[in-house]
Design an enzyme around this catalytic site. Sequence first.
Site, mmCIF file in Angstrom:
data_model
loop_
_atom_site.group_PDB
_atom_site.id
_atom_site.type_symbol
_atom_site.label_atom_id
_atom_site.label_comp_id
_atom_site.label_asym_id
_atom_site.label_seq_id
_atom_site.Cartn_x
_atom_site.Cartn_y
_atom_site.Cartn_z
ATOM 1 N N ASP A 83 4.968 3.751 -2.537
ATOM 2 C CA ASP A 83 5.271 2.323 -2.414
ATOM 3 C C ASP A 83 5.453 1.726 -3.818
ATOM 4 O O ASP A 83 4.654 1.986 -4.725
ATOM 5 C CB ASP A 83 4.084 1.659 -1.690
ATOM 6 C CG ASP A 83 4.363 0.237 -1.248
ATOM 7 O OD1 ASP A 83 5.546 -0.119 -1.084
ATOM 8 O OD2 ASP A 83 3.383 -0.518 -1.042
ATOM 9 N N ASP A 105 11.330 0.556 -7.025
ATOM 10 C CA ASP A 105 11.420 -0.908 -7.037
ATOM 11 C C ASP A 105 11.945 -1.352 -8.386
ATOM 12 O O ASP A 105 11.189 -1.745 -9.273
ATOM 13 C CB ASP A 105 10.057 -1.533 -6.735
ATOM 14 C CG ASP A 105 10.137 -3.057 -6.704
ATOM 15 O OD1 ASP A 105 11.238 -3.596 -6.969
ATOM 16 O OD2 ASP A 105 9.119 -3.710 -6.436
ATOM 17 N N GLY A 190 0.307 -9.939 -0.074
ATOM 18 C CA GLY A 190 -1.020 -10.542 -0.043
ATOM 19 C C GLY A 190 -1.199 -11.515 1.115
ATOM 20 O O GLY A 190 -0.330 -11.648 1.982
ATOM 21 N N SER A 226 2.624 -8.518 6.612
ATOM 22 C CA SER A 226 1.397 -8.744 7.381
ATOM 23 C C SER A 226 1.497 -10.089 8.084
ATOM 24 O O SER A 226 2.090 -11.039 7.556
ATOM 25 C CB SER A 226 0.177 -8.727 6.454
ATOM 26 O OG SER A 226 -0.214 -7.391 6.210
HETATM 27 P P1 13P Z 1 1.393 -7.289 2.955
HETATM 28 O O1 13P Z 1 0.650 -7.762 1.756
HETATM 29 O O2 13P Z 1 2.029 -8.439 3.697
HETATM 30 O O3 13P Z 1 0.579 -6.453 3.869
HETATM 31 O O4 13P Z 1 2.625 -6.391 2.437
HETATM 32 C C1 13P Z 1 2.420 -5.056 2.073
HETATM 33 C C2 13P Z 1 3.610 -4.495 1.371
HETATM 34 O O5 13P Z 1 4.711 -5.028 1.364
HETATM 35 C C3 13P Z 1 3.400 -3.208 0.685
HETATM 36 O O6 13P Z 1 4.534 -2.790 -0.017
HETATM 37 O O1 G3H Z 2 2.697 -3.760 -2.525
HETATM 38 C C1 G3H Z 2 1.617 -4.118 -2.187
HETATM 39 C C2 G3H Z 2 0.669 -3.285 -1.409
HETATM 40 O O2 G3H Z 2 -0.129 -4.151 -0.667
HETATM 41 C C3 G3H Z 2 -0.154 -2.370 -2.288
HETATM 42 O O3 G3H Z 2 -1.031 -3.103 -3.016
HETATM 43 O O4 G3H Z 2 -0.767 -2.359 -5.396
HETATM 44 O O5 G3H Z 2 -2.873 -3.497 -4.567
HETATM 45 O O6 G3H Z 2 -2.331 -1.145 -3.895
HETATM 46 P P1 G3H Z 2 -1.795 -2.484 -4.314
HETATM 47 ZN ZN ZN Z 3 5.720 -4.323 -0.873
#
Ligand code: 13P
Ligand code: G3H
Ligand code: ZN
Length: 350
Positions: A83, A105, A190, A226
């Site tokens: 991610d 990204d 978030g 979310s």
């Molecule tokens: P949320 O913070 O809405 O759960 O999004 C997570 C996300 O986009 C991780 O890449």
């Molecule tokens: O992109 C956001 C995800 O919620 C991952 O969050 O970078 O705090 O692990 P993080």
């Molecule tokens: Zn994200």
Amino acid sequence: MPLVSMRQLLDEAAKGGYGVGAFNVNDMEQIQAIMMAAKETKSPVIVQASRGARQFAEDLYLFRLIQAAAELNPEIPIAMHQDHGNSFETCKSAIELGYTSVMMDGSLKEDGKTPSTFEENVEVTRKVVEFAHERGVTVEGEIGVLGGVEDGHGAGGSGLEHITDPDQAVEFAERTGVDALAIAIGTSHGAYKFTKKPDGSVLKMDVLIAIHKRLPQTHLVMHGSSSVPKDLQDIVNQYGGKLKQTWGVPVEEIQLGIRNGVRKINVDTDNRLAITGAIRKAFAETPEKFDPRDYLKPAREAMKKVVALRMTQFGQAGHAGDYKPMAITEIAKGYANGSLDTRPSMAAAR
Ligand code: 13P
Ligand code: G3H
Ligand code: ZN
């Protein structure tokens, strides 16, 4: 079953007209919660790790846990995804470890904060696509910038500052050949996304629909998805938490997205809230206990419930056995011979 190409999961989702949740993990209990939910609902699933997660868990621990999940659940197709990769090197290291998908990204510079130029984004994403596709690995790119900051990653601000321009999305898809494209439509990472239930002035589903019409063969990705349900906020606050009231992305808007080309939906915050609420509750109700299993078990169960619900709402439930996963080497051949090429000009020529 070995880890599966995310591209195959998303192509199958497109055929079936459903979306696939991509859930963030940092530890064993979160992986177990996702697998419990996937097994119960018979869902294919994307498990994803941020750079912060890879650092927190030490790469190899996390990757071996995912391999264990795949071995223990041979009937569930699982894609393992990086991610928000911030550089070619981050993506390369995930691919070399065995991830079957990466997000480059390039909407932000390598610092993970400063918005990059379009040309910088194209250049780094194209380089990752070349490296990944040769190895059968899927690539997600991002055009436009989300709001908010997670663990130091993000440009900050509201989600409305860098909404994706559909013309740029088309040019980006053409010049990079990404398999999936994250777009900015007003969401933020978030808990604090919207100050009231979002309408079209802050959540730009019209932009998403316009992009899908122009790029029907590119799988769209919704980040910051979310739903931040009130009941999860309430449990945290009932047991001593201090969350300000907030709104997330309503599930019905995600479902509208799924009807318009969204195939991957990123969810982290809802699970964080569920885990934290369950742990706070256990601490408050049984302060005499101190065995971590006494609070990690309800935490895992609370996350499993959220994930299973989302799997049903996104439509992936029941689809785990629909198809035979292809070997990554076969996927690599598909990229090499052009049959998996999603660039608009190539798709038009076919
Ligand atoms: P949320 O913070 O809405 O759960 O999004 C997570 C996300 O986009 C991780 O890449
Ligand atoms: O992109 C956001 C995800 O919620 C991952 O969050 O970078 O705090 O692990 P993080
Ligand atoms: Zn994200």
